[in-house]
Design a protein around this motif. Structure first.
Motif, PDB file in Angstrom:
ATOM      1  N   LYS A 283       9.806   4.691   1.879  1.00 14.85           N
ATOM      2  CA  LYS A 283       8.746   3.849   1.042  1.00 14.85           C
ATOM      3  C   LYS A 283       9.153   2.630   2.146  1.00 14.85           C
ATOM      4  CE  LYS A 283       8.236   3.351  -3.087  1.00 14.85           C
ATOM      5  NZ  LYS A 283       8.432   2.651  -4.590  1.00 14.85           N
ATOM      6  N   LYS A 284       8.285   2.330   2.943  1.00 14.02           N
ATOM      7  CA  LYS A 284       8.088   1.217   3.693  1.00 14.02           C
ATOM      8  C   LYS A 284       8.080  -0.121   3.374  1.00 14.02           C
ATOM      9  CE  LYS A 284       6.719   4.393   7.523  1.00 14.02           C
ATOM     10  NZ  LYS A 284       5.821   4.989   8.528  1.00 14.02           N
TER      11      LYS A 284
ATOM     12  N   GLY B 296       6.679  -3.407   1.922  1.00 18.58           N
ATOM     13  CA  GLY B 296       5.257  -3.858   1.483  1.00 18.58           C
ATOM     14  C   GLY B 296       4.370  -2.764   0.821  1.00 18.58           C
ATOM     15  N   LYS B 297       4.836  -1.600   1.135  1.00 21.80           N
ATOM     16  CA  LYS B 297       4.098  -0.379   0.432  1.00 21.80           C
ATOM     17  C   LYS B 297       4.547   0.126  -0.932  1.00 21.80           C
ATOM     18  CE  LYS B 297       2.036  -0.026   4.532  1.00 21.80           C
ATOM     19  NZ  LYS B 297       0.843  -0.389   4.526  1.00 21.80           N
ATOM     20  N   SER B 298       3.741   0.616  -1.792  1.00 20.15           N
ATOM     21  CA  SER B 298       4.160   0.910  -3.060  1.00 20.15           C
ATOM     22  C   SER B 298       3.964   2.565  -3.196  1.00 20.15           C
ATOM     23  CB  SER B 298       2.852   0.365  -3.955  1.00 20.15           C
ATOM     24  OG  SER B 298       1.681   1.009  -3.550  1.00 20.15           O
ATOM     25  N   TYR B 299       4.101   3.166  -2.177  1.00 25.32           N
ATOM     26  CA  TYR B 299       3.834   4.740  -2.095  1.00 25.32           C
ATOM     27  C   TYR B 299       4.800   5.130  -1.096  1.00 25.32           C
ATOM     28  CZ  TYR B 299       0.956   3.793   2.047  1.00 25.32           C
ATOM     29  OH  TYR B 299       0.386   3.525   3.221  1.00 25.32           O
ATOM     30  N   TRP B 300       5.339   6.565  -1.504  1.00 24.77           N
ATOM     31  CA  TRP B 300       6.309   7.287  -0.699  1.00 24.77           C
ATOM     32  C   TRP B 300       5.664   7.857   0.469  1.00 24.77           C
ATOM     33  CZ3 TRP B 300      11.495   6.548  -1.153  1.00 24.77           C
ATOM     34  CH2 TRP B 300      11.898   6.022  -2.010  1.00 24.77           C
ATOM     35  N   SER B 301       6.069   7.925   1.609  1.00 21.27           N
ATOM     36  CA  SER B 301       5.603   8.737   2.579  1.00 21.27           C
ATOM     37  C   SER B 301       6.665   9.831   2.995  1.00 21.27           C
ATOM     38  CB  SER B 301       5.539   7.920   3.958  1.00 21.27           C
ATOM     39  OG  SER B 301       4.203   6.943   3.570  1.00 21.27           O
TER      40      SER B 301
ATOM     41  N   TYR C 162      13.628  -0.671   4.101  1.00 23.73           N
ATOM     42  CA  TYR C 162      13.105   0.490   3.779  1.00 23.73           C
ATOM     43  C   TYR C 162      14.027   1.328   2.673  1.00 23.73           C
ATOM     44  CZ  TYR C 162      10.437   0.129   8.236  1.00 23.73           C
ATOM     45  OH  TYR C 162       9.634  -0.335   9.264  1.00 23.73           O
TER      46      TYR C 162
END
Length: 376
Positions: free
Chosen positions: A311-312, A314-319, A351
């Motif tokens: 999860k980077k 500022g992101k709310s989702y996992w990649s 991160y």
């Protein structure tokens, strides 16, 4: 389907969801026994004079059909779909017979002088054990085969086969103890799943999964194994005995005593656990850090695939980040490692990483807790 005493004899009854009342299939003066069911077809045996007979009934039939009509006893029927198998006699020895809806007469599968029994069926594959010389061996036959296949030619007894699809499992003696063995159509020879002391018992099979119970120390415990696993997995570890396991897919159930010595019902669909850690809580852009962890059960996970999600900032989702192969670590632990590089141009900030196992075999999927690394 079940039996219930009606007057002086046991009768066969059946019920299906949606029925208002059970249907009574027999009404004789002698007891009927051993009902077996597959879909809408039921089979059973009735000890008529002078010989035991096999009967079947299917939803829509006006009355039961007598399958066995020869001059010898027929016993212990099993059914899968519209195919029935049982142990009968040729007047001298027990033989294996089969019948399918539409057949005018049963087919006798065995014709030799050995005694045959413990017949089981799944689909169009039949398996049983029979005496060859002084020891019992495992046999199989499938619709379309020109002859019976002899699965074992061992110097010790091989007994009580079970079948699922084209795979068979049984217990075979190594001269001292009974071990779990398996074979699938096309195999050149059986696979021995277990070794060591203590006899294994009551092996059951579903697909490529086997389950059984065996003494582990002073108590019987339930164990399982699936094709591809390096060794069996012990499902129970307490100081009580467990027995009578059954399996469907990857779900196992069994009876186990509790502290009050009552028999209780237990179930398991074992899951994996993963850990994750990092060798650096912060790292500069352009540098590398290492994520690592262990998995359990070990060594069953060695060679399996898991992956790392990120999860980077500022992101709310996992990649999804990368697949990892689980390796054999120190002491046989199932270990994994991932070298993560913060490439030039990547955003600074926190991160978040987690390890994920997405169930590429019988274990349920799971994920680890997460760890943070600050990119500077």
């Amino acid at each position: 389907a079940w039996i219930t005493a009606v007057g002086p004899a046991n009768q066969i009854f059946t019920w299906k969801s949606g029925d208002t009342t059970p249907t009574q299939l027999t009404n004789g003066s002698v007891s009927s026994w051993n009902p077996q069911v597959s879909g809408d077809r039921i089979v059973w045996e009735t000890p008529l004079v002078p010989h035991d007979r096999i009967f079947t009934w299917k939803v829509g039939d006006s009355h039961p059909t007598t399958i066995s009509t020869d001059l010898h006893d027929s016993r212990i029927p099993q059914v899968s779909g519209d195919r029935v198998v049982w142990t009968g006699s040729d007047g001298s020895n027990d033989q294996i017979f089969t019948w399918k809806s539409g057949d005018t007469t049963p087919t006798q599968l065995t014709h030799d002088a050995g005694m045959h029994g413990d017949v089981q069926i799944d689909g169009d594959r039949v398996t049983w054990d029979g005496i060859v010389g002084s020891h019992s061996q495992i046999f199989t036959w499938k619709v379309g085969d020109s002859a019976v296949t002899t699965v074992t030619a061992a110097s010790q007894n091989q007994d009580l086969p079970q079948v699922s699809g084209d795979r068979i499992a049984w217990v075979g003696s190594d001269g001292t103890y009974y071990q779990v063995r398996t074979w699938k159509a096309g195999d050149s020879q059986p696979t021995t799943v277990t070794s060591g002391t203590g006899s294994r018992a009551d092996v059951q099979i579903s697909g490529n999964r086997l389950v059984w119970f065996a003494p582990v120390g002073p108590y019987n415990q339930v164990l399982t194994w699936k094709v591809g696993a390096s060794s069996p997995t012990t499902l129970t570890f307490d100081q009580n005995s467990h027995f009578d396991p059954r399996v469907s897919g990857d779900r196992v159930v069994w009876v186990g005593y509790d502290s009050d010595f009552d028999g209780e019902i237990h179930t398991a669909a074992p899951s994996v656990s993963l850990t994750i850690k990092t060798n650096a809580s912060s790292c500069r852009i352009g540098r590398e850090f290492i994520l690592s962890g262990v998995g359990a059960p070990s060594p069953a996970l060695v060679g399996r695939m898991m992956h790392v999600d990120v999860k980077k900032p500022g992101k709310s989702y996992w990649s999804y980040s990368s697949n990892r192969i689980v390796y054999a670590g120190s002491g046989g632990a199932a270990s994994w490692q991932y070298k993560y590089t913060l490439k030039t141009g990547m955003a600074k900030g926190t991160y978040q990483f987690r390890a994920v196992y997405d169930a590429d075999d019988w274990y349920a999927g799971c994920m680890s807790t997460s760890v943070n690394v600050v990119a500077k």
